[in-house]
Motif scaffolding. Structure first.
Motif, PDB file in Angstrom:
ATOM      1  N   PRO A  22      -5.014  22.514 -15.185  1.00 10.30           N
ATOM      2  CA  PRO A  22      -3.721  23.149 -14.946  1.00 10.30           C
ATOM      3  C   PRO A  22      -2.590  22.159 -14.725  1.00 10.30           C
ATOM      4  O   PRO A  22      -1.444  22.429 -15.107  1.00 10.30           O
ATOM      5  CB  PRO A  22      -3.960  24.028 -13.709  1.00 10.30           C
ATOM      6  CG  PRO A  22      -5.245  23.583 -13.126  1.00 10.30           C
ATOM      7  CD  PRO A  22      -6.035  23.003 -14.237  1.00 10.30           C
ATOM      8  N   LEU A  23      -2.863  21.010 -14.146  1.00 14.27           N
ATOM      9  CA  LEU A  23      -1.803  20.009 -14.001  1.00 14.27           C
ATOM     10  C   LEU A  23      -1.347  19.492 -15.360  1.00 14.27           C
ATOM     11  O   LEU A  23      -0.153  19.309 -15.603  1.00 14.27           O
ATOM     12  CB  LEU A  23      -2.279  18.849 -13.130  1.00 14.27           C
ATOM     13  CG  LEU A  23      -2.191  19.047 -11.622  1.00 14.27           C
ATOM     14  CD1 LEU A  23      -2.779  17.834 -10.899  1.00 14.27           C
ATOM     15  CD2 LEU A  23      -0.750  19.261 -11.172  1.00 14.27           C
ATOM     16  N   LEU A  24      -2.299  19.252 -16.259  1.00 15.62           N
ATOM     17  CA  LEU A  24      -1.937  18.837 -17.612  1.00 15.62           C
ATOM     18  C   LEU A  24      -1.157  19.938 -18.328  1.00 15.62           C
ATOM     19  O   LEU A  24      -0.200  19.666 -19.061  1.00 15.62           O
ATOM     20  CB  LEU A  24      -3.195  18.478 -18.404  1.00 15.62           C
ATOM     21  CG  LEU A  24      -3.921  17.203 -17.975  1.00 15.62           C
ATOM     22  CD1 LEU A  24      -5.301  17.136 -18.631  1.00 15.62           C
ATOM     23  CD2 LEU A  24      -3.111  15.953 -18.327  1.00 15.62           C
ATOM     24  N   ALA A  25      -1.554  21.189 -18.098  1.00 11.32           N
ATOM     25  CA  ALA A  25      -0.839  22.309 -18.711  1.00 11.32           C
ATOM     26  C   ALA A  25       0.611  22.353 -18.254  1.00 11.32           C
ATOM     27  O   ALA A  25       1.506  22.741 -19.018  1.00 11.32           O
ATOM     28  CB  ALA A  25      -1.540  23.624 -18.372  1.00 11.32           C
ATOM     29  N   LEU A  26       0.855  21.944 -17.003  1.00 11.55           N
ATOM     30  CA  LEU A  26       2.214  21.939 -16.459  1.00 11.55           C
ATOM     31  C   LEU A  26       3.018  20.721 -16.898  1.00 11.55           C
ATOM     32  O   LEU A  26       4.224  20.664 -16.661  1.00 11.55           O
ATOM     33  CB  LEU A  26       2.157  21.991 -14.935  1.00 11.55           C
ATOM     34  CG  LEU A  26       1.733  23.329 -14.327  1.00 11.55           C
ATOM     35  CD1 LEU A  26       1.410  23.152 -12.845  1.00 11.55           C
ATOM     36  CD2 LEU A  26       2.823  24.367 -14.520  1.00 11.55           C
ATOM     37  N   GLY A  27       2.350  19.736 -17.512  1.00  6.49           N
ATOM     38  CA  GLY A  27       3.071  18.582 -18.022  1.00  6.49           C
ATOM     39  C   GLY A  27       2.696  17.248 -17.432  1.00  6.49           C
ATOM     40  O   GLY A  27       3.374  16.247 -17.708  1.00  6.49           O
ATOM     41  N   ARG A  36      -1.710  18.005 -24.617  1.00  8.66           N
ATOM     42  CA  ARG A  36      -0.564  17.284 -25.182  1.00  8.66           C
ATOM     43  C   ARG A  36      -0.178  17.857 -26.541  1.00  8.66           C
ATOM     44  O   ARG A  36       1.004  17.926 -26.889  1.00  8.66           O
ATOM     45  CB  ARG A  36      -0.889  15.793 -25.311  1.00  8.66           C
ATOM     46  CG  ARG A  36       0.311  14.928 -25.670  1.00  8.66           C
ATOM     47  CD  ARG A  36      -0.067  13.459 -25.736  1.00  8.66           C
ATOM     48  NE  ARG A  36      -0.568  12.966 -24.461  1.00  8.66           N
ATOM     49  CZ  ARG A  36      -1.802  12.556 -24.250  1.00  8.66           C
ATOM     50  NH1 ARG A  36      -2.692  12.574 -25.237  1.00  8.66           N
ATOM     51  NH2 ARG A  36      -2.172  12.122 -23.065  1.00  8.66           N
ATOM     52  N   ALA A  37      -1.180  18.282 -27.306  1.00 13.42           N
ATOM     53  CA  ALA A  37      -0.928  18.843 -28.641  1.00 13.42           C
ATOM     54  C   ALA A  37      -0.538  20.314 -28.602  1.00 13.42           C
ATOM     55  O   ALA A  37      -0.203  20.892 -29.639  1.00 13.42           O
ATOM     56  CB  ALA A  37      -2.169  18.664 -29.515  1.00 13.42           C
ATOM     57  N   GLY A  38      -0.613  20.937 -27.427  1.00 12.49           N
ATOM     58  CA  GLY A  38      -0.280  22.357 -27.320  1.00 12.49           C
ATOM     59  C   GLY A  38      -1.370  23.277 -27.822  1.00 12.49           C
ATOM     60  O   GLY A  38      -1.111  24.457 -28.108  1.00 12.49           O
ATOM     61  N   ASP A  39      -2.595  22.765 -27.918  1.00 12.61           N
ATOM     62  CA  ASP A  39      -3.721  23.584 -28.363  1.00 12.61           C
ATOM     63  C   ASP A  39      -4.294  24.298 -27.136  1.00 12.61           C
ATOM     64  O   ASP A  39      -5.290  23.887 -26.550  1.00 12.61           O
ATOM     65  CB  ASP A  39      -4.772  22.692 -29.025  1.00 12.61           C
ATOM     66  CG  ASP A  39      -5.868  23.472 -29.731  1.00 12.61           C
ATOM     67  OD1 ASP A  39      -6.017  24.680 -29.439  1.00 12.61           O
ATOM     68  OD2 ASP A  39      -6.590  22.871 -30.544  1.00 12.61           O
ATOM     69  N   VAL A  40      -3.637  25.409 -26.771  1.00 15.18           N
ATOM     70  CA  VAL A  40      -3.922  26.059 -25.494  1.00 15.18           C
ATOM     71  C   VAL A  40      -5.343  26.609 -25.433  1.00 15.18           C
ATOM     72  O   VAL A  40      -6.048  26.456 -24.427  1.00 15.18           O
ATOM     73  CB  VAL A  40      -2.892  27.175 -25.232  1.00 15.18           C
ATOM     74  CG1 VAL A  40      -3.254  27.956 -23.966  1.00 15.18           C
ATOM     75  CG2 VAL A  40      -1.494  26.581 -25.103  1.00 15.18           C
TER      76      VAL A  40
END
Length: 296
Positions: free
Chosen positions: A191-196, A220-224
């Motif tokens: 979740p921290l990576l998801a937040l940036g 980073r690539a937005g591959d959720v």
């Protein structure tokens, strides 16, 4: 400099006599870099630095600096005093010092800023602030983190507040320019990576290194979809690896895999119980990113 990706805070392996196992440390460092780690951390909490004498600490830094020079990878070194940071002057492989918020004394947020201003002025390398309030007893507000980010020579923070809290969300919504936010709580790195967040300093990445690297790359690539699936599985592994005080379970698993000569830790740490090891091995068996085989 901008730090990003997965950094592995290296354990300190011990041999059957209780001495630092130099060859095993060198091999393990190569293995995690082979798995895609962006860099290494020497003398972080995971490395049991307070149980090492000064000569052992120098050996650990020298070994990991040698690997990082060879592999052209950045090395962070745990160093939280003027004496410790100035000792890094002769290590060109050291990219930054990982410097702990002063523990126990709870100097207040203004005192923390003054401390890091003085430390950065004395340091030959940039600083990454290690913010872990459940260990130090000192919480920092978002405003204080931004004040720290504005200091010359402070380039990032290892954010280990024990959760994804409102302050973390606010900081990552508008991170200071040129300031790396690196997650330090392994179970919530996804979740921290998801937040940036720019990456993480993750003891769990001794195991399934490639999986943690893939996780960071996927966010980073937005591959959720891929990132969520990876994050759930790796969080289970991290939870198992931290079921007993770090790095006891990590070491037990590495020893069970034959990657370090013993699972020994030094007091005040004690080895984990057998059940903690069994659970961690089960989690590892289904985790993405299997460990890279040892170099021969």
């Amino acid at each position: 400099m901008t730090l990003s990706g997965v950094y592995v805070p290296m354990i300190t392996p011990f041999d059957a006599t209780g001495a630092v196992a130099h060859a095993a440390l060198r091999t393990l460092a190569h293995e995690v870099l082979d798995g895609g780690a962006a860099g290494l951390v020497a003398l972080g909490t995971t490395g049991e630095p307070t149980s090492l004498d000064p000569a052992e600490q120098r050996d650990v830094v020298d070994i990991l600096a040698g690997v990082c020079r060879e592999r052209r990878a950045p090395l962070l070194v745990g160093a939280s005093s003027v004496a410790a940071v100035t000792a890094l002057r002769d290590q060109p492989a050291v990219a930054a010092a990982l410097s702990l918020v002063p523990p126990f004394v709870r100097p207040g947020e203004t005192g923390v800023v003054a401390h890091f201003a003085a430390l950065a002025a004395a340091s030959p390398v940039p600083l990454v602030v290690y913010h872990v309030p459940y260990r130090t007893g000192q919480r920092l507000s978002v405003d204080t983190l931004r004040r720290l980010a504005a200091l010359p020579g402070v380039v990032g923070v290892k954010l280990a507040v024990g959760a994804v809290d409102a302050d973390s969300v606010e900081l990552l919504a508008d991170p200071p320019a040129g300031f790396a936010v690196l997650g330090g709580d392994d179970a919530v790195i996804s979740p921290l990576l998801a937040l940036g967040a720019h990456g993480g300093i993750l003891a769990s990445a001794h195991l399934a290194t490639a999986g943690f690297v893939e996780l960071a790359d996927a966010w980073r690539a937005g591959d959720v979809g891929r990132a969520r699936a990876l994050g759930h599985r790796l969080a289970g592994l991290s939870t198992a690896l931290f079921a007993a005080p770090n790095p006891t379970v990590v070491k037990a698993v590495l020893h069970a895999e034959g990657r370090i000569p013993t699972d020994a830790v030094r007091l005040p740490l004690l080895p984990p119980d057998d059940e903690a090891l069994r659970v961690a091995l089960r989690r590892l068996a289904t985790a993405p990113g299997t460990p890279v085989g040892a170099r021969r």
